[in-house]
Design a protein around this motif. Sequence first.
Motif, PDB file in Angstrom:
ATOM      1  N   ARG A 212      -8.173  16.517 -35.318  1.00 60.62           N
ATOM      2  CA  ARG A 212      -9.232  15.764 -34.621  1.00 60.62           C
ATOM      3  C   ARG A 212      -8.776  14.349 -34.319  1.00 60.62           C
ATOM      4  NH1 ARG A 212     -12.495  18.543 -38.023  1.00 60.62           N
ATOM      5  NH2 ARG A 212     -13.171  16.809 -39.332  1.00 60.62           N
ATOM      6  N   VAL A 213      -8.060  13.733 -35.264  1.00 59.39           N
ATOM      7  CA  VAL A 213      -7.557  12.374 -34.999  1.00 59.39           C
ATOM      8  C   VAL A 213      -6.486  12.422 -33.911  1.00 59.39           C
ATOM      9  CG1 VAL A 213      -6.332  10.389 -36.001  1.00 59.39           C
ATOM     10  CG2 VAL A 213      -8.095  11.563 -37.337  1.00 59.39           C
ATOM     11  N   ARG A 214      -5.587  13.384 -34.015  1.00 57.81           N
ATOM     12  CA  ARG A 214      -4.455  13.453 -33.075  1.00 57.81           C
ATOM     13  C   ARG A 214      -4.914  13.755 -31.644  1.00 57.81           C
ATOM     14  NH1 ARG A 214       0.734  14.418 -35.083  1.00 57.81           N
ATOM     15  NH2 ARG A 214       1.177  16.115 -33.643  1.00 57.81           N
ATOM     16  N   THR A 215      -5.980  14.547 -31.524  1.00 59.99           N
ATOM     17  CA  THR A 215      -6.428  14.899 -30.166  1.00 59.99           C
ATOM     18  C   THR A 215      -7.447  13.905 -29.619  1.00 59.99           C
ATOM     19  OG1 THR A 215      -8.173  16.266 -31.120  1.00 59.99           O
ATOM     20  CG2 THR A 215      -6.100  17.396 -30.537  1.00 59.99           C
ATOM     21  N   GLY A 216      -7.921  13.010 -30.467  1.00 56.59           N
ATOM     22  CA  GLY A 216      -8.914  12.049 -30.000  1.00 56.59           C
ATOM     23  C   GLY A 216     -10.337  12.549 -30.176  1.00 56.59           C
ATOM     24  N   ALA A 217     -10.495  13.726 -30.783  1.00 62.61           N
ATOM     25  CA  ALA A 217     -11.850  14.248 -31.000  1.00 62.61           C
ATOM     26  C   ALA A 217     -12.590  13.398 -32.047  1.00 62.61           C
ATOM     27  CB  ALA A 217     -11.784  15.705 -31.452  1.00 62.61           C
ATOM     28  N   TRP A 218     -11.840  12.865 -32.984  1.00 65.01           N
ATOM     29  CA  TRP A 218     -12.437  11.949 -33.990  1.00 65.01           C
ATOM     30  C   TRP A 218     -12.358  10.537 -33.409  1.00 65.01           C
ATOM     31  CZ3 TRP A 218     -14.409  12.607 -39.026  1.00 65.01           C
ATOM     32  CH2 TRP A 218     -14.654  11.434 -39.729  1.00 65.01           C
ATOM     33  N   THR A 219     -13.481   9.904 -33.228  1.00 59.67           N
ATOM     34  CA  THR A 219     -13.451   8.546 -32.672  1.00 59.67           C
ATOM     35  C   THR A 219     -13.994   7.562 -33.699  1.00 59.67           C
ATOM     36  OG1 THR A 219     -15.619   8.947 -31.724  1.00 59.67           O
ATOM     37  CG2 THR A 219     -13.719   9.260 -30.260  1.00 59.67           C
ATOM     38  N   GLY A 220     -13.740   6.299 -33.440  1.00 56.64           N
ATOM     39  CA  GLY A 220     -14.253   5.254 -34.312  1.00 56.64           C
ATOM     40  C   GLY A 220     -15.734   5.002 -34.046  1.00 56.64           C
ATOM     41  N   HIS A 221     -16.291   4.026 -34.740  1.00 58.29           N
ATOM     42  CA  HIS A 221     -17.725   3.707 -34.676  1.00 58.29           C
ATOM     43  C   HIS A 221     -18.189   3.382 -33.248  1.00 58.29           C
ATOM     44  CE1 HIS A 221     -21.523   2.196 -36.160  1.00 58.29           C
ATOM     45  NE2 HIS A 221     -21.296   0.999 -35.627  1.00 58.29           N
ATOM     46  N   THR A 222     -17.317   2.760 -32.471  1.00 57.59           N
ATOM     47  CA  THR A 222     -17.731   2.365 -31.116  1.00 57.59           C
ATOM     48  C   THR A 222     -17.399   3.455 -30.098  1.00 57.59           C
ATOM     49  OG1 THR A 222     -15.613   1.348 -30.592  1.00 57.59           O
ATOM     50  CG2 THR A 222     -17.245  -0.067 -31.665  1.00 57.59           C
ATOM     51  N   GLY A 223     -16.867   4.565 -30.561  1.00 58.63           N
ATOM     52  CA  GLY A 223     -16.532   5.669 -29.645  1.00 58.63           C
ATOM     53  C   GLY A 223     -15.094   5.629 -29.148  1.00 58.63           C
ATOM     54  N   LYS A 224     -14.337   4.606 -29.577  1.00 58.31           N
ATOM     55  CA  LYS A 224     -12.936   4.519 -29.134  1.00 58.31           C
ATOM     56  C   LYS A 224     -12.070   5.501 -29.917  1.00 58.31           C
ATOM     57  CE  LYS A 224     -11.933  -0.090 -27.369  1.00 58.31           C
ATOM     58  NZ  LYS A 224     -11.110  -1.263 -27.634  1.00 58.31           N
ATOM     59  N   ARG A 225     -11.033   5.957 -29.273  1.00 64.67           N
ATOM     60  CA  ARG A 225     -10.077   6.867 -29.906  1.00 64.67           C
ATOM     61  C   ARG A 225      -9.289   6.135 -31.013  1.00 64.67           C
ATOM     62  NH1 ARG A 225      -6.221  11.024 -26.744  1.00 64.67           N
ATOM     63  NH2 ARG A 225      -5.056  11.694 -28.560  1.00 64.67           N
ATOM     64  N   ILE A 226      -8.957   6.844 -32.096  1.00 66.31           N
ATOM     65  CA  ILE A 226      -8.149   6.235 -33.178  1.00 66.31           C
ATOM     66  C   ILE A 226      -6.689   6.174 -32.739  1.00 66.31           C
ATOM     67  CG2 ILE A 226      -7.280   6.577 -35.551  1.00 66.31           C
ATOM     68  CD1 ILE A 226     -10.252   5.687 -35.426  1.00 66.31           C
ATOM     69  N   LYS A 227      -6.142   4.956 -32.772  1.00 64.87           N
ATOM     70  CA  LYS A 227      -4.728   4.808 -32.414  1.00 64.87           C
ATOM     71  C   LYS A 227      -3.890   4.301 -33.590  1.00 64.87           C
ATOM     72  CE  LYS A 227      -5.257   3.915 -27.490  1.00 64.87           C
ATOM     73  NZ  LYS A 227      -5.448   2.767 -26.600  1.00 64.87           N
ATOM     74  N   ASN A 228      -4.589   3.789 -34.613  1.00 67.25           N
ATOM     75  CA  ASN A 228      -3.866   3.216 -35.755  1.00 67.25           C
ATOM     76  C   ASN A 228      -4.348   3.846 -37.054  1.00 67.25           C
ATOM     77  OD1 ASN A 228      -3.125   1.165 -33.780  1.00 67.25           O
ATOM     78  ND2 ASN A 228      -5.158   0.323 -34.184  1.00 67.25           N
ATOM     79  N   VAL A 229      -3.411   4.158 -37.905  1.00 61.93           N
ATOM     80  CA  VAL A 229      -3.757   4.673 -39.238  1.00 61.93           C
ATOM     81  C   VAL A 229      -3.130   3.729 -40.255  1.00 61.93           C
ATOM     82  CG1 VAL A 229      -3.503   6.608 -40.843  1.00 61.93           C
ATOM     83  CG2 VAL A 229      -3.795   7.053 -38.380  1.00 61.93           C
ATOM     84  N   VAL A 230      -3.963   3.188 -41.154  1.00 64.09           N
ATOM     85  CA  VAL A 230      -3.441   2.313 -42.211  1.00 64.09           C
ATOM     86  C   VAL A 230      -3.713   2.984 -43.548  1.00 64.09           C
ATOM     87  CG1 VAL A 230      -3.544   0.034 -43.290  1.00 64.09           C
ATOM     88  CG2 VAL A 230      -3.845   0.250 -40.803  1.00 64.09           C
ATOM     89  N   ASN A 231      -2.642   3.372 -44.210  1.00 68.75           N
ATOM     90  CA  ASN A 231      -2.745   3.998 -45.527  1.00 68.75           C
ATOM     91  C   ASN A 231      -2.745   2.889 -46.579  1.00 68.75           C
ATOM     92  OD1 ASN A 231      -2.159   6.896 -46.896  1.00 68.75           O
ATOM     93  ND2 ASN A 231      -1.204   5.281 -48.125  1.00 68.75           N
ATOM     94  N   ILE A 232      -3.762   2.875 -47.422  1.00 71.37           N
ATOM     95  CA  ILE A 232      -3.799   1.890 -48.508  1.00 71.37           C
ATOM     96  C   ILE A 232      -3.687   2.632 -49.837  1.00 71.37           C
ATOM     97  CG2 ILE A 232      -5.185   0.125 -49.673  1.00 71.37           C
ATOM     98  CD1 ILE A 232      -6.379  -0.634 -46.990  1.00 71.37           C
ATOM     99  N   GLY A 233      -2.634   2.378 -50.556  1.00 78.76           N
ATOM    100  CA  GLY A 233      -2.413   3.020 -51.856  1.00 78.76           C
ATOM    101  C   GLY A 233      -1.203   2.346 -52.489  1.00 78.76           C
ATOM    102  N   ILE A 234      -0.900   2.696 -53.705  1.00 80.52           N
ATOM    103  CA  ILE A 234       0.267   2.075 -54.367  1.00 80.52           C
ATOM    104  C   ILE A 234       0.921   3.115 -55.276  1.00 80.52           C
ATOM    105  CG2 ILE A 234      -0.962   1.124 -56.391  1.00 80.52           C
ATOM    106  CD1 ILE A 234       0.690  -1.529 -55.853  1.00 80.52           C
TER     107      ILE A 234
END
Length: 550
Positions: free
Chosen positions: A135-157
């Motif tokens: 869904r993220v890769r195809t743009g089916a999952w969008t952000g809060h404003t409806g924009k496509r996700i283009k950035n993924v930030v992994n937070i972990g250690i």
Amino acid sequence: MNQDGRTRLNQMPEWTALAKHREELGAVQLRELFAADPGRGAGYTLQVGDLHIDYSKQLVTDETLRLLRELAAATDVFGLRDAMFRGEKINTTEDRAVLHTALRAARDAVVEVDGENVVPGVHAVLDRMAGFAERVRTGAWTGHTGKRIKNVVNIGIGGSDLGPAMAYEVLRSYTDRDLTVRFVSNVDGADLHEATRDLDAAETLFVIASKTFTTIETITNATSARNWLLTELKAGQDAVAKHFVALSTNAEKVGDFGIDTANMFEFWDWVGGRYSYDSAIGLSLMIAIGPDRFREMLDGFRLVDEHFRTAPAESNVPLLLGLLGIWYGNFHDAQSHAVLPYSHYLSKFTAYLQQLDMESNGKYVGRDGQEVDWQTGPVVWGTPGTNGQHAYYQLIHQGTKLIPADFIGFAEPVAEMSAELKAQHDLLMANFFAQTQALAFGKTPDEVRAEGVPEELVAHKTFQGNHPTTTILARELTPSVLGQLVALYEHKVFVQGAVWNIDSFDQWGVELGKVLAKRVEPALTEGADVPGLDASTQALVAKYRELRGR
Ligand code: F6P
């Protein structure tokens, strides 16, 4: 005797036999070993999956290998291996099973923990991850404003960062190049600052990776990331659901943080953090390379798992690599082990192995609670060749320390490069082969003299050689090959922990620093009196406050 009734490792006859053998071998020369056995170059090799393993340049004879295998038999390495694969709670200090192998088990496999088959759960999570990643890769999952996700930030250690960050680098040429994927781990705000400063929050997904969901660095960064997002979007809490997902074993804490547990990808307490990147912890990687490639990587892991589980001792590669480490650490007093990949894409591989190996086997207390009186885990280090050649190889070649090393290389350059850049690959690999040759065979004073070198420089230009290396060669760096390599090192670490009789799956040694940091923080911020703070640290804290004008 150990407190568990087992003979102390260094009192076992198999150990004593190895010590005697070491004495007898003395300063055996690789030159001599090769001269005595013309078949050694081709004979001292093994194959596992796509990995060709050449151990001919090791300071061993058939007898050494036989004695090492006897030590493995006497310490019941294969017995512990079988207990691990069966799901027994071999992580005794945490009373947990050790089942990273179940993370890549086939869909129809059965692996039970406390009477429950865990494999269906593993595949259910993998399927959910695949659905989400698509869904993220195809743009089916969008952000809060409806924009496509283009950035993924992994937070972990630690294990929630090093694995996926390493694998993302390794498999860069398989990633969707339209996605920006970044990994934030350090509680130094600079890390998150640099990762987000040029991103549009509306297009950014944060993947919060934490097995426990209590790790202070990760929760602090995740909180700052959430604040950044809400400020940038000028939005309320409801924006979080479209921009935050969690990878964790702790649903309660995930919920407390404000992430909908529908957006949580689960794993289990029988997966150690440093053994977890093929679990839900790999979600950022899966988004980057796609579910099919991720599954190919799991297939690679599984192939080496099966090899480790079934191959006889004589041809069992993780067993061999583990035993070679024991040969040098315990019988040659080597202190470290270098891993030197001749691939730019493996630039984070050794850093990943540092946690895998050093957090697993950096222990001085045995499984029976008694102090060991033999060396355990080595210092693992290294960076990609050829860069290291112009930095620290001098010490490996002519220093005073014995540093066994693994050289990892590939026959094919990565397909996506231009023809000109691909043509550089032969030069890279010429260095790869030349280095292990130089390390093994060196250059004698006579050879130096024959080059017309003045006598006063002969000693300086002589290479003693006899530096042991293993060469690991594969045709191509694919997702499967990466899985094979990681599983190989996981099981190598297992073998060593089993021989040394330590619990390779706990990590109590990282706790004290965490507790003390929590206690010291108020001293920095408020000048609070920290009871029991030693004089040195007290003075340093005072200096810090002075420098900060507090
Ligand atoms: O500090 C060590 C450690 O416990 C590692 O073992 C682990 O990989 C890392 O912290 C991160 O832990 P978590 O995934 O629970 O945030």
